[in-house]
Motif scaffolding. Structure first.
Motif, PDB file in Angstrom:
ATOM      1  N   TYR A  69     -14.622   0.352   0.471  1.00 30.98           N
ATOM      2  CA  TYR A  69     -15.419   0.906   1.494  1.00 30.98           C
ATOM      3  C   TYR A  69     -16.469   1.626   0.906  1.00 30.98           C
ATOM      4  O   TYR A  69     -16.453   2.194  -0.119  1.00 30.98           O
ATOM      5  CB  TYR A  69     -14.575   1.726   2.191  1.00 30.98           C
ATOM      6  CG  TYR A  69     -13.445   1.351   3.059  1.00 30.98           C
ATOM      7  CD1 TYR A  69     -13.910   0.150   3.949  1.00 30.98           C
ATOM      8  CD2 TYR A  69     -12.282   1.558   2.795  1.00 30.98           C
ATOM      9  CE1 TYR A  69     -12.702  -0.101   5.090  1.00 30.98           C
ATOM     10  CE2 TYR A  69     -11.091   0.759   3.720  1.00 30.98           C
ATOM     11  CZ  TYR A  69     -11.542  -0.016   4.631  1.00 30.98           C
ATOM     12  OH  TYR A  69     -10.493  -0.620   5.402  1.00 30.98           O
ATOM     13  N   LYS A  96     -10.770  12.568   8.352  1.00 35.39           N
ATOM     14  CA  LYS A  96     -10.580  11.376   7.830  1.00 35.39           C
ATOM     15  C   LYS A  96     -11.821  10.742   6.864  1.00 35.39           C
ATOM     16  O   LYS A  96     -11.585   9.981   5.590  1.00 35.39           O
ATOM     17  CB  LYS A  96     -10.623  10.155   8.871  1.00 35.39           C
ATOM     18  CG  LYS A  96     -10.240   8.763   8.335  1.00 35.39           C
ATOM     19  CD  LYS A  96      -9.956   7.815   9.713  1.00 35.39           C
ATOM     20  CE  LYS A  96      -9.467   6.470   9.258  1.00 35.39           C
ATOM     21  NZ  LYS A  96      -9.020   5.729  10.207  1.00 35.39           N
ATOM     22  N   GLU A 114     -11.601  12.614   3.236  1.00 29.67           N
ATOM     23  CA  GLU A 114     -10.276  12.434   2.518  1.00 29.67           C
ATOM     24  C   GLU A 114     -10.242  11.024   2.030  1.00 29.67           C
ATOM     25  O   GLU A 114      -9.661  10.811   1.148  1.00 29.67           O
ATOM     26  CB  GLU A 114      -9.013  12.636   3.514  1.00 29.67           C
ATOM     27  CG  GLU A 114      -8.731  13.973   3.844  1.00 29.67           C
ATOM     28  CD  GLU A 114      -7.442  14.096   4.623  1.00 29.67           C
ATOM     29  OE1 GLU A 114      -6.791  13.096   5.128  1.00 29.67           O
ATOM     30  OE2 GLU A 114      -7.133  15.392   4.772  1.00 29.67           O
ATOM     31  N   ASN A 115     -10.973  10.285   2.735  1.00 28.78           N
ATOM     32  CA  ASN A 115     -10.995   8.643   2.244  1.00 28.78           C
ATOM     33  C   ASN A 115     -12.192   7.904   2.133  1.00 28.78           C
ATOM     34  O   ASN A 115     -12.151   6.906   1.415  1.00 28.78           O
ATOM     35  CB  ASN A 115     -10.450   7.898   3.613  1.00 28.78           C
ATOM     36  CG  ASN A 115      -8.919   8.415   4.044  1.00 28.78           C
ATOM     37  OD1 ASN A 115      -8.114   8.046   3.362  1.00 28.78           O
ATOM     38  ND2 ASN A 115      -8.697   9.340   5.002  1.00 28.78           N
ATOM     39  N   PHE A 116     -13.502   8.412   2.431  1.00 27.48           N
ATOM     40  CA  PHE A 116     -14.656   7.695   2.371  1.00 27.48           C
ATOM     41  C   PHE A 116     -15.940   8.519   1.709  1.00 27.48           C
ATOM     42  O   PHE A 116     -16.880   8.343   2.324  1.00 27.48           O
ATOM     43  CB  PHE A 116     -15.086   7.095   3.949  1.00 27.48           C
ATOM     44  CG  PHE A 116     -13.858   6.424   4.584  1.00 27.48           C
ATOM     45  CD1 PHE A 116     -13.631   5.163   3.921  1.00 27.48           C
ATOM     46  CD2 PHE A 116     -13.446   6.985   5.552  1.00 27.48           C
ATOM     47  CE1 PHE A 116     -12.462   4.566   4.801  1.00 27.48           C
ATOM     48  CE2 PHE A 116     -12.448   6.405   6.284  1.00 27.48           C
ATOM     49  CZ  PHE A 116     -11.948   5.007   5.883  1.00 27.48           C
ATOM     50  N   GLN A 152     -14.990   8.278  -4.461  1.00 26.13           N
ATOM     51  CA  GLN A 152     -14.027   7.342  -4.194  1.00 26.13           C
ATOM     52  C   GLN A 152     -14.758   5.987  -4.350  1.00 26.13           C
ATOM     53  O   GLN A 152     -14.190   5.225  -5.359  1.00 26.13           O
ATOM     54  CB  GLN A 152     -13.153   7.404  -3.239  1.00 26.13           C
ATOM     55  CG  GLN A 152     -12.176   8.691  -2.844  1.00 26.13           C
ATOM     56  CD  GLN A 152     -12.089   9.096  -1.444  1.00 26.13           C
ATOM     57  OE1 GLN A 152     -12.992   9.210  -0.612  1.00 26.13           O
ATOM     58  NE2 GLN A 152     -10.904   9.278  -1.030  1.00 26.13           N
TER      59      GLN A 152
END
Length: 371
Positions: free
Chosen positions: A161, A345, A348-350, A354
């Motif tokens: 992503y 979200k 934490e994820n995108f 990361q």
């Protein structure tokens, strides 16, 4: 590790922001990775690279086989001692494949940033299955599944992503100044859209949503802002805007520098795309805690969960999209929960941290023989 990023696009969009975010993040987290960008000369992307102090070179692109770009590519590979070429769009891929016929280039990684199917044509299939491509980084699971239908070696496909870079969103603009810049009355509820004028964004459906709310629901208190690079669809969209009698309710502002600063004035963000990879602009809405109403196409439903952190409708369904806006207008107490979930979200994820970590691992897999 010396990486050459290839871009041959002729407008500015999320794909170009992805290149910049990746290079900026790697420069901070892994300074041993030297990133260099080759882009089209004289366009917005070149100006943005300059503003961000990113190392780059530019070459003219008049046709899809402009030899000046190919010559520049070959020259940079030699002078910069490039170990790996990261290709970011189909035109740049064609240039790289063509250049490899004149000299042996380093291995390729290709980023698939859309969910368009690969055309079932001999030359196109050859390009996407070219042996020098060691990995194909897909922006979403949907994109990975679609491109996988025409890739001979599915082990090359990796989902990564795109990431959001929080440092790029520290704007000092005040809401009243932004309203004044766009000449918008303060008492209006503002529904924003940020998308270039290209067919996948389906801005005609955006206009149909406006028409339904203004003329069927009589919501003349709503005001619609559309920001995006004028392109092939612009003449048709401006004509439709007049035909639908929306000149007093919708304003198209064209390209704006740092367009995401305008999230400070948006009450809602509306995205009406018919095809998508994974639009970075949704990350921006998440970060600025603006509720998202979007179509469930491409990778969008992989990050937007209906009634959890946004609202979704089918592509082309203008009435349902309009209903979602009215639903939030009637149930404003739900908005803080939706936007807090979205913001959580995102962080934490995108993030770009990361994304860069995963991308760097794929660089190492290719260069150290684990691809």
């Amino acid at each position: 590790m010396n990486i050459l990023h290839l871009s041959a696009v002729r407008n500015w969009g999320g794909g170009e922001k992805h290149i910049e975010n990746l290079c900026l993040e790697l420069a901070e987290s892994n300074p041993e990775v030297n990133n260099f960008v080759l882009c089209k000369k004289g366009d917005l992307f070149e100006k943005s690279l300059q503003n961000n102090n990113l190392p780059y070179a530019a070459a003219p692109i008049i046709t899809n086989f402009d030899f000046r770009y190919i010559i520049k590519l070959i020259s940079l590979v030699k002078t910069k001692q490039i170990n790996l070429i990261h290709i970011h769009d189909p035109t740049a891929l064609a240039f790289a494949v063509f250049a490899d016929k004149f000299t042996s280039l380093p291995p390729f990684i290709f980023s698939k940033k859309t969910s368009f199917p690969i055309r079932d044509r001999k030359r196109t299939l050859y390009k996407y299955n070219y042996p020098k491509i060691k990995k194909i980084l897909c922006v979403s699971e949907k994109s990975k599944n679609i491109i996988g239908e025409n890739i001979n070696d599915s082990s090359k496909l990796v989902k990564i992503y795109h990431g959001f870079r929080l440092e790029r969103e520290q704007f000092k603009s005040k809401r009243e100044d932004l309203l004044a810049e766009l000449n918008i009355p303060k008492e209006k509820t503002i529904i924003g859209n940020i998308a270039n004028h290209i067919w996948p964004k389906d801005l005609e459906t955006f206009l149909k949503v406006v028409h339904h709310l203004i003329y069927t629901q009589n919501r003349t208190d709503l005001y619609f802002v559309q920001i995006g690079f004028y392109f092939r669809e612009t003449p048709h969209l401006l004509k439709r805007l007049k035909e639908l009698r929306l000149e007093d309710h919708v304003k198209c502002y064209g390209f704006k520098n740092n367009a995401s600063r305008f999230f400070k004035i948006f009450d809602y963000f509306l995205l009406t795309s018919q095809v998508e990879g994974l639009p970075n602009v949704i990350y921006e809405a998440f970060y600025h805690k603006v509720p998202v109403i979007a179509t469930n196409v491409g990778g969008i439903p992989e990050i937007v969960s209906h009634l959890e952190n946004g609202l979704l409708a089918d592509a082309f369904d203008a009435e349902k999209l309009a209903e979602h806006i009215l639903f939030l207008e009637k149930n404003r107490e739900l908005i803080p929960r939706l936007t807090e979930n979205a913001h959580r979200k995102l962080v934490e994820n995108f993030t770009t941290k990361q994304m860069a970590k995963q991308t760097l691992q794929e660089y190492k897999n290719v260069l150290y023989g684990r691809s």
